[in-house]
Design a protein around this motif. Structure first.
Motif, PDB file in Angstrom:
ATOM      1  N   MET A  49     -26.937  -8.016 -13.678  1.00  6.92           N
ATOM      2  CA  MET A  49     -26.609  -8.910 -14.779  1.00  6.92           C
ATOM      3  C   MET A  49     -26.271 -10.275 -14.219  1.00  6.92           C
ATOM      4  SD  MET A  49     -25.736  -9.517 -18.100  1.00  6.92           S
ATOM      5  CE  MET A  49     -25.508  -8.023 -18.975  1.00  6.92           C
ATOM      6  N   GLY A  50     -26.815 -11.293 -14.805  1.00  2.00           N
ATOM      7  CA  GLY A  50     -26.516 -12.648 -14.382  1.00  2.00           C
ATOM      8  C   GLY A  50     -25.309 -13.196 -15.125  1.00  2.00           C
ATOM      9  N   TYR A  51     -24.768 -14.245 -14.583  1.00  2.00           N
ATOM     10  CA  TYR A  51     -23.650 -14.909 -15.243  1.00  2.00           C
ATOM     11  C   TYR A  51     -23.810 -16.405 -15.051  1.00  2.00           C
ATOM     12  CZ  TYR A  51     -21.611 -15.535 -10.619  1.00  2.00           C
ATOM     13  OH  TYR A  51     -21.403 -15.893  -9.304  1.00  2.00           O
ATOM     14  N   GLY A  52     -23.149 -17.142 -15.878  1.00  2.00           N
ATOM     15  CA  GLY A  52     -23.206 -18.592 -15.785  1.00  2.00           C
ATOM     16  C   GLY A  52     -21.828 -19.178 -15.926  1.00  2.00           C
ATOM     17  N   GLY A  94     -26.410 -15.138 -10.128  1.00  4.42           N
ATOM     18  CA  GLY A  94     -26.583 -13.687 -10.137  1.00  4.42           C
ATOM     19  C   GLY A  94     -28.049 -13.310 -10.178  1.00  4.42           C
ATOM     20  N   PHE A  95     -28.334 -12.209 -10.816  1.00  3.89           N
ATOM     21  CA  PHE A  95     -29.718 -11.761 -10.934  1.00  3.89           C
ATOM     22  C   PHE A  95     -29.896 -11.047 -12.261  1.00  3.89           C
ATOM     23  CE2 PHE A  95     -27.419  -8.343  -8.908  1.00  3.89           C
ATOM     24  CZ  PHE A  95     -27.859  -7.214  -9.552  1.00  3.89           C
ATOM     25  N   ARG A 133     -27.259 -17.866  -5.993  1.00  3.05           N
ATOM     26  CA  ARG A 133     -25.890 -18.217  -5.642  1.00  3.05           C
ATOM     27  C   ARG A 133     -25.790 -19.742  -5.637  1.00  3.05           C
ATOM     28  NH1 ARG A 133     -23.844 -14.067  -1.798  1.00  3.05           N
ATOM     29  NH2 ARG A 133     -21.961 -15.317  -1.623  1.00  3.05           N
ATOM     30  N   LEU A 134     -24.590 -20.239  -5.683  1.00  2.00           N
ATOM     31  CA  LEU A 134     -24.385 -21.682  -5.727  1.00  2.00           C
ATOM     32  C   LEU A 134     -24.144 -22.215  -4.313  1.00  2.00           C
ATOM     33  CD1 LEU A 134     -24.393 -23.779  -7.956  1.00  2.00           C
ATOM     34  CD2 LEU A 134     -21.927 -23.619  -8.037  1.00  2.00           C
ATOM     35  N   TYR A 135     -24.972 -23.198  -3.937  1.00  2.00           N
ATOM     36  CA  TYR A 135     -24.844 -23.875  -2.650  1.00  2.00           C
ATOM     37  C   TYR A 135     -24.310 -25.275  -2.895  1.00  2.00           C
ATOM     38  CZ  TYR A 135     -27.748 -20.322  -0.351  1.00  2.00           C
ATOM     39  OH  TYR A 135     -28.225 -19.155   0.172  1.00  2.00           O
ATOM     40  N   GLU A 136     -23.702 -25.870  -1.855  1.00  2.00           N
ATOM     41  CA  GLU A 136     -23.218 -27.234  -1.978  1.00  2.00           C
ATOM     42  C   GLU A 136     -23.479 -28.027  -0.710  1.00  2.00           C
ATOM     43  OE1 GLU A 136     -18.975 -27.888  -2.214  1.00  2.00           O
ATOM     44  OE2 GLU A 136     -18.583 -26.137  -0.987  1.00  2.00           O
ATOM     45  N   PRO A 153     -28.048 -24.267  -7.509  1.00  2.00           N
ATOM     46  CA  PRO A 153     -28.210 -22.813  -7.687  1.00  2.00           C
ATOM     47  C   PRO A 153     -29.525 -22.383  -7.028  1.00  2.00           C
ATOM     48  CG  PRO A 153     -28.616 -23.963  -9.755  1.00  2.00           C
ATOM     49  CD  PRO A 153     -28.283 -25.008  -8.729  1.00  2.00           C
ATOM     50  N   LEU A 154     -29.441 -21.605  -5.932  1.00  2.00           N
ATOM     51  CA  LEU A 154     -30.618 -21.246  -5.144  1.00  2.00           C
ATOM     52  C   LEU A 154     -30.621 -19.763  -4.800  1.00  2.00           C
ATOM     53  CD1 LEU A 154     -30.425 -24.302  -2.717  1.00  2.00           C
ATOM     54  CD2 LEU A 154     -32.111 -23.972  -4.541  1.00  2.00           C
ATOM     55  N   ASN A 155     -31.785 -19.271  -4.417  1.00  3.64           N
ATOM     56  CA  ASN A 155     -31.925 -17.854  -4.068  1.00  3.64           C
ATOM     57  C   ASN A 155     -31.152 -17.515  -2.791  1.00  3.64           C
ATOM     58  OD1 ASN A 155     -33.889 -16.717  -6.033  1.00  3.64           O
ATOM     59  ND2 ASN A 155     -35.125 -18.413  -5.269  1.00  3.64           N
ATOM     60  N   PHE A 156     -30.504 -16.351  -2.815  1.00  6.48           N
ATOM     61  CA  PHE A 156     -29.762 -15.863  -1.653  1.00  6.48           C
ATOM     62  C   PHE A 156     -30.118 -14.399  -1.414  1.00  6.48           C
ATOM     63  CE2 PHE A 156     -26.257 -13.539   0.219  1.00  6.48           C
ATOM     64  CZ  PHE A 156     -26.047 -14.265   1.379  1.00  6.48           C
ATOM     65  N   PHE A 157     -30.195 -14.003  -0.158  1.00  6.09           N
ATOM     66  CA  PHE A 157     -30.329 -12.613   0.245  1.00  6.09           C
ATOM     67  C   PHE A 157     -29.838 -12.514   1.675  1.00  6.09           C
ATOM     68  CE2 PHE A 157     -34.223 -14.692   1.474  1.00  6.09           C
ATOM     69  CZ  PHE A 157     -34.441 -14.241   2.760  1.00  6.09           C
ATOM     70  N   ARG A 158     -29.583 -11.304   2.132  1.00  4.26           N
ATOM     71  CA  ARG A 158     -29.188 -11.093   3.521  1.00  4.26           C
ATOM     72  C   ARG A 158     -29.859  -9.832   4.027  1.00  4.26           C
ATOM     73  NH1 ARG A 158     -23.738 -11.403   3.363  1.00  4.26           N
ATOM     74  NH2 ARG A 158     -23.562  -9.201   2.918  1.00  4.26           N
TER      75      ARG A 158
END
Length: 145
Positions: A1-4, A21-22, A80-83, A92-97
């Motif tokens: 579930m995404g959130y804003g 989120g996703f 996720r949010l990057y700065e 707001p950009l894609n994140f994974f690990r």
């Protein structure tokens, strides 16, 4: 579930929403791998191709229990949010690990569109207004998908 998250500047009225989120699209592991392979500038393309083609590339919640997987998808693709600490811009950009069995960690790397410096994951909830520089007020949270 995404959130804003909705923010508004009390000084100049500038407002912004960040959707993070996703959604349902990323719940399927194979679909997530396909999406990863189509994204540019995340990690070295050769490394990503090697990881995605590995027969022992698994998600940490997979029921297939490999004793020692070559690659482990530790964090599902999400936004996720990057700065940029210099420009105070937010993205707001894609994140994974992904972690290799040798302990090497693969994460996306992004650069600021303004100054070109490397972006970092935002760790707090304080946002500066891009128009006037004042600290923005948190208005509310949004749930999506």
């Amino acid at each position: 579930m995404g959130y804003g998250m909705d923010y508004k500047c009390p000084n100049c009225g500038y407002d912004v929403s960040y959707f993070l989120g996703f959604g349902k699209l990323y719940l399927d592991f194979k679909m997530t791998c396909e999406i990863l392979s189509e994204l540019d500038n995340l990690i070295n393309k050769e490394d990503l191709d090697k990881i995605l083609s590995s027969e022992s590339f698994i998600h940490e919640s997979d029921e297939d229990n490999y004793e020692n997987p070559e690659y482990l998808f530790e964090h599902v693709l999400s936004v996720r949010l990057y700065e940029c600490s210099d420009c105070e811009k937010y993205y707001p950009l894609n994140f994974f690990r992904i972690r290799s069995k040798d302990g090497e960690i693969f994460v996306p790397r992004y650069s600021c569109e303004e100054c070109g410096r490397e972006l970092h994951l935002k760790k707090d909830d304080v946002f500066k207004c891009p128009e006037c520089g004042e600290t923005m007020d948190f208005i509310g949270e949004i749930l999506w998908d």
